[in-house]
Design a protein around this motif. Structure first.
Motif, PDB file in Angstrom:
ATOM      1  N   PRO A   1     -22.033  50.888  84.570  1.00  0.00           N
ATOM      2  CA  PRO A   1     -21.553  52.239  84.255  1.00  0.00           C
ATOM      3  C   PRO A   1     -20.162  52.264  83.637  1.00  0.00           C
ATOM      4  CG  PRO A   1     -22.510  52.176  86.456  1.00  0.00           C
ATOM      5  CD  PRO A   1     -22.473  50.764  85.965  1.00  0.00           C
ATOM      6  N   SER A   2     -19.970  53.171  82.700  1.00  0.00           N
ATOM      7  CA  SER A   2     -18.676  53.289  82.029  1.00  0.00           C
ATOM      8  C   SER A   2     -18.600  54.637  81.335  1.00  0.00           C
ATOM      9  CB  SER A   2     -18.539  52.183  80.976  1.00  0.00           C
ATOM     10  OG  SER A   2     -17.354  52.367  80.234  1.00  0.00           O
ATOM     11  N   THR A   3     -17.453  55.277  81.410  1.00  0.00           N
ATOM     12  CA  THR A   3     -17.216  56.482  80.615  1.00  0.00           C
ATOM     13  C   THR A   3     -16.146  56.183  79.582  1.00  0.00           C
ATOM     14  OG1 THR A   3     -17.784  57.895  82.473  1.00  0.00           O
ATOM     15  CG2 THR A   3     -16.544  58.926  80.695  1.00  0.00           C
ATOM     16  N   ARG A   4     -14.914  55.941  80.049  1.00  0.00           N
ATOM     17  CA  ARG A   4     -13.776  55.776  79.138  1.00  0.00           C
ATOM     18  C   ARG A   4     -13.886  54.536  78.250  1.00  0.00           C
ATOM     19  NH1 ARG A   4     -12.348  58.785  83.158  1.00  0.00           N
ATOM     20  NH2 ARG A   4     -13.550  57.243  84.263  1.00  0.00           N
ATOM     21  N   THR A   5     -14.192  53.406  78.851  1.00  0.00           N
ATOM     22  CA  THR A   5     -14.191  52.177  78.047  1.00  0.00           C
ATOM     23  C   THR A   5     -15.256  52.288  76.957  1.00  0.00           C
ATOM     24  OG1 THR A   5     -13.468  50.987  80.002  1.00  0.00           O
ATOM     25  CG2 THR A   5     -14.273  49.655  78.170  1.00  0.00           C
ATOM     26  N   PHE A   6     -16.441  52.747  77.366  1.00  0.00           N
ATOM     27  CA  PHE A   6     -17.524  52.890  76.398  1.00  0.00           C
ATOM     28  C   PHE A   6     -17.158  53.891  75.296  1.00  0.00           C
ATOM     29  CE2 PHE A   6     -21.337  55.119  74.964  1.00  0.00           C
ATOM     30  CZ  PHE A   6     -22.067  54.057  74.451  1.00  0.00           C
ATOM     31  N   LEU A   7     -16.732  55.076  75.712  1.00  0.00           N
ATOM     32  CA  LEU A   7     -16.461  56.123  74.712  1.00  0.00           C
ATOM     33  C   LEU A   7     -15.250  55.794  73.851  1.00  0.00           C
ATOM     34  CD1 LEU A   7     -17.251  59.349  76.746  1.00  0.00           C
ATOM     35  CD2 LEU A   7     -18.632  58.272  74.960  1.00  0.00           C
ATOM     36  N   SER A   8     -14.251  55.159  74.431  1.00  0.00           N
ATOM     37  CA  SER A   8     -13.086  54.835  73.598  1.00  0.00           C
ATOM     38  C   SER A   8     -13.439  53.741  72.596  1.00  0.00           C
ATOM     39  CB  SER A   8     -11.868  54.453  74.442  1.00  0.00           C
ATOM     40  OG  SER A   8     -12.126  53.278  75.155  1.00  0.00           O
ATOM     41  N   PHE A   9     -14.329  52.838  72.979  1.00  0.00           N
ATOM     42  CA  PHE A   9     -14.777  51.842  71.992  1.00  0.00           C
ATOM     43  C   PHE A   9     -15.608  52.507  70.890  1.00  0.00           C
ATOM     44  CE2 PHE A   9     -13.747  48.031  74.677  1.00  0.00           C
ATOM     45  CZ  PHE A   9     -13.065  47.328  73.689  1.00  0.00           C
ATOM     46  N   THR A  10     -16.466  53.464  71.256  1.00  0.00           N
ATOM     47  CA  THR A  10     -17.225  54.132  70.189  1.00  0.00           C
ATOM     48  C   THR A  10     -16.260  54.887  69.273  1.00  0.00           C
ATOM     49  OG1 THR A  10     -17.660  56.145  71.473  1.00  0.00           O
ATOM     50  CG2 THR A  10     -19.327  54.442  71.583  1.00  0.00           C
ATOM     51  N   ALA A  11     -15.280  55.559  69.872  1.00  0.00           N
ATOM     52  CA  ALA A  11     -14.307  56.297  69.051  1.00  0.00           C
ATOM     53  C   ALA A  11     -13.494  55.329  68.187  1.00  0.00           C
ATOM     54  CB  ALA A  11     -13.389  57.124  69.950  1.00  0.00           C
ATOM     55  N   ALA A  12     -13.131  54.184  68.762  1.00  0.00           N
ATOM     56  CA  ALA A  12     -12.348  53.188  68.002  1.00  0.00           C
ATOM     57  C   ALA A  12     -13.155  52.673  66.811  1.00  0.00           C
ATOM     58  CB  ALA A  12     -11.948  52.031  68.919  1.00  0.00           C
TER      59      ALA A  12
ATOM     60  N   LEU B   1       9.591  58.239  86.511  1.00  0.00           N
ATOM     61  CA  LEU B   1       8.461  57.468  87.051  1.00  0.00           C
ATOM     62  C   LEU B   1       7.239  57.624  86.131  1.00  0.00           C
ATOM     63  CD1 LEU B   1       6.939  55.974  89.405  1.00  0.00           C
ATOM     64  CD2 LEU B   1       6.416  58.251  90.319  1.00  0.00           C
ATOM     65  N   VAL B   2       6.478  56.536  86.004  1.00  0.00           N
ATOM     66  CA  VAL B   2       5.242  56.575  85.215  1.00  0.00           C
ATOM     67  C   VAL B   2       4.080  56.428  86.200  1.00  0.00           C
ATOM     68  CG1 VAL B   2       3.933  55.436  83.375  1.00  0.00           C
ATOM     69  CG2 VAL B   2       6.447  55.450  83.300  1.00  0.00           C
ATOM     70  N   ILE B   3       3.297  57.473  86.343  1.00  0.00           N
ATOM     71  CA  ILE B   3       2.128  57.384  87.242  1.00  0.00           C
ATOM     72  C   ILE B   3       0.906  57.062  86.395  1.00  0.00           C
ATOM     73  CG2 ILE B   3       0.684  58.563  88.938  1.00  0.00           C
ATOM     74  CD1 ILE B   3       3.031  60.482  89.457  1.00  0.00           C
ATOM     75  N   MET B   4       0.238  55.973  86.771  1.00  0.00           N
ATOM     76  CA  MET B   4      -0.926  55.525  85.994  1.00  0.00           C
ATOM     77  C   MET B   4      -2.152  55.379  86.899  1.00  0.00           C
ATOM     78  SD  MET B   4       1.059  52.663  83.744  1.00  0.00           S
ATOM     79  CE  MET B   4      -0.231  52.281  82.584  1.00  0.00           C
ATOM     80  N   HIS B   5      -3.296  55.383  86.264  1.00  0.00           N
ATOM     81  CA  HIS B   5      -4.565  55.157  86.969  1.00  0.00           C
ATOM     82  C   HIS B   5      -5.577  54.800  85.884  1.00  0.00           C
ATOM     83  CE1 HIS B   5      -7.974  55.508  89.599  1.00  0.00           C
ATOM     84  NE2 HIS B   5      -7.298  56.071  90.574  1.00  0.00           N
ATOM     85  N   PRO B   6      -6.364  53.736  86.072  1.00  0.00           N
ATOM     86  CA  PRO B   6      -7.352  53.418  85.027  1.00  0.00           C
ATOM     87  C   PRO B   6      -8.495  54.434  85.014  1.00  0.00           C
ATOM     88  CG  PRO B   6      -7.593  51.909  86.885  1.00  0.00           C
ATOM     89  CD  PRO B   6      -6.382  52.764  87.178  1.00  0.00           C
ATOM     90  N   LEU B   7      -8.627  55.202  86.113  1.00  0.00           N
ATOM     91  CA  LEU B   7      -9.698  56.177  86.299  1.00  0.00           C
ATOM     92  C   LEU B   7     -11.065  55.455  86.313  1.00  0.00           C
ATOM     93  CD1 LEU B   7      -8.388  58.991  83.893  1.00  0.00           C
ATOM     94  CD2 LEU B   7      -8.023  58.811  86.374  1.00  0.00           C
ATOM     95  N   PRO B   8     -12.062  55.942  86.968  1.00  0.00           N
ATOM     96  CA  PRO B   8     -12.117  57.236  87.630  1.00  0.00           C
ATOM     97  C   PRO B   8     -11.302  57.257  88.926  1.00  0.00           C
ATOM     98  CG  PRO B   8     -14.123  55.985  88.083  1.00  0.00           C
ATOM     99  CD  PRO B   8     -13.316  55.176  87.114  1.00  0.00           C
ATOM    100  N   ARG B   9     -10.827  58.471  89.249  1.00  0.00           N
ATOM    101  CA  ARG B   9     -10.093  58.611  90.501  1.00  0.00           C
ATOM    102  C   ARG B   9     -10.966  59.307  91.531  1.00  0.00           C
ATOM    103  NH1 ARG B   9      -5.760  63.384  89.079  1.00  0.00           N
ATOM    104  NH2 ARG B   9      -7.224  64.766  88.038  1.00  0.00           N
TER     105      ARG B   9
END
Ligand code: NCD
Length: 370
Positions: free
Chosen positions: A83-94, A311-319
């Motif tokens: 399963p993937s949302t961001r990685t998959f979609l960002s690669f398609t967008a890229a 401060l930089v708050i990060m998260h790879p998501l999903p949260r």
């Protein structure tokens, strides 16, 4: 344009890692992008700069059209069987940013794997139709295994690892470092085009929080950040979910200061960046992480008065609950920027692998100043 010095990359790595990196690179350049250890500070800087150029060029219609001419003669396969949302979609967008046409396989149940075809044969087939395989797989090490299989095929094509089991997620780590660079520097804080060629991590404390045992993003990001002397990394987790021994050992051998901790409250005011992660309970064998009090590894609005202003708050998501939605409107929340940065960074990586980075630089220099 790449400048990976082999000696740099292998410095301080175990020899088997050095052999793996040498195999994945070609002529000291990134060919397969599978392990975070392949990326030294020179390549990271180049990729951040390239991401920035692609971002700037994309701001106009003419620029967007120029970018889509770069790889419109190539085809990509997105083989994502986890399963993937961001990685998959960002690669398609890229891919779309660069005009690269793509096809996808996400559910092996719709492929000949149900007829008994091995995953290995599936990727052998893919390599005959496409010019690059971008993949995510539940098994650790599978992307590297695929890269090695393709060596023995009549056509060897590059493989990008979009997440392999519990072990690595190098493109997430690249976008994370790009995000940190953008937050720790401004276009004017360093002279001209040097923005991505400095070490902005000197004196910075970066904390990883949560399930650090099974979170692949933390392992890959550790490999990248440990290349920046002067940074301090703090690993904050329940003892049961502390980083694996390979990470601890790697940090011991690195020049970078690090600490293992279990008390987020104690560190919250000390950090320049906090990298939250969710409980990776899909890896539970017998529901063992249900017993862990994960609420102690959650960032909440009542902690905000302790935050450093920058401060930089990060998260790879999903949260899940570990990153309170009430924090979203704070200026310190950078996780949505992280999502967008991923698209530019993945476009930059594809551009570098297909060697169209020079054309992007030339276009940029003709139309913009960095
Ligand atoms: C991460 C992953 O898949 O490892 N997500 C992502 O790629 N953005 C983190 C996670 O699933 O917790």
């Amino acid at each position: 344009m790449q400048s990976t010095a082999e000696t740099d990359i292998t410095d301080g790595l175990q020899s088997d890692t050095a052999e793996r990196v040498a195999f994945l690179n070609r002529n000291s350049k990134i060919f397969h992008a599978v392990l975070a250890q392949q990326f030294d500070t020179n390549v990271i800087s180049e990729l951040c700069e390239l991401s920035e150029m692609i971002r700037a060029i994309s701001a106009t219609r003419q620029g967007t059209q120029f970018l889509t001419t770069l790889l419109n003669y190539r085809r990509a396969m997105l083989y994502f069987t986890q399963p993937s949302t961001r990685t998959f979609l960002s690669f398609t967008a890229a891919c779309q940013v660069l005009g690269l046409r793509y096809n996808t396989v996400r559910d092996p149940k719709t492929s000949s794997e149900v007829k008994g075809e091995s995953e290995e044969d599936t990727v052998r087939v893919l390599s005959q139709y496409f010019d690059i395989i971008i993949m995510r797989h539940p098994k650790a090490g599978f992307a590297e295994h695929v890269a090695r299989i393709l060596e023995h095929m009549p056509r060897t094509i590059p493989v990008i690892n979009g997440g392999s089991g519990k072990d690595q997620h190098p493109t997430q780590a690249l976008l994370d470092v790009y995000t940190l660079f953008r937050c720790f520097t401004t276009p004017t804080s360093v002279r001209g085009s040097r923005r991505y060629h400095c070490n902005p991590f000197v004196g910075k404390t970066i904390a990883f929080v949560g399930d650090l045992k099974r979170g692949r993003t933390v392992r890959s990001l550790t490999y990248l950040l440990a290349r920046y002397p002067g940074v301090k990394l703090v690993y904050i987790s329940p003892p049961e979910l502390a980083p694996e021994e390979d990470i601890v050992e790697y940090m011991r051998r690195s020049d970078v200061e690090f600490e293992m901790a279990d008390d987020l409250q104690k560190w919250v005011g000390e950090c320049d960046a906090i990298y939250m992660t969710r409980l990776q309970d899909e890896h539970d064998v017998a529901g063992e992480s249900k017993k862990i009090d994960y609420s102690r590894y959650s960032l909440t609005l009542d902690m905000a008065p302790q935050f450093k202003p920058n401060l930089v708050i990060m998260h790879p998501l999903p949260r899940r609950g570990e990153l309170d939605e009430k924090l979203d409107s704070l200026p310190q929340a950078k996780y949505w920027a992280q999502v967008r940065n991923g698209m530019w960074m993945r476009a930059a990586l594809i551009a570098l692998i297909f060697e169209v980075d020079g054309a992007i630089l030339e276009h940029y220099q003709n139309y913009y100043t960095l």
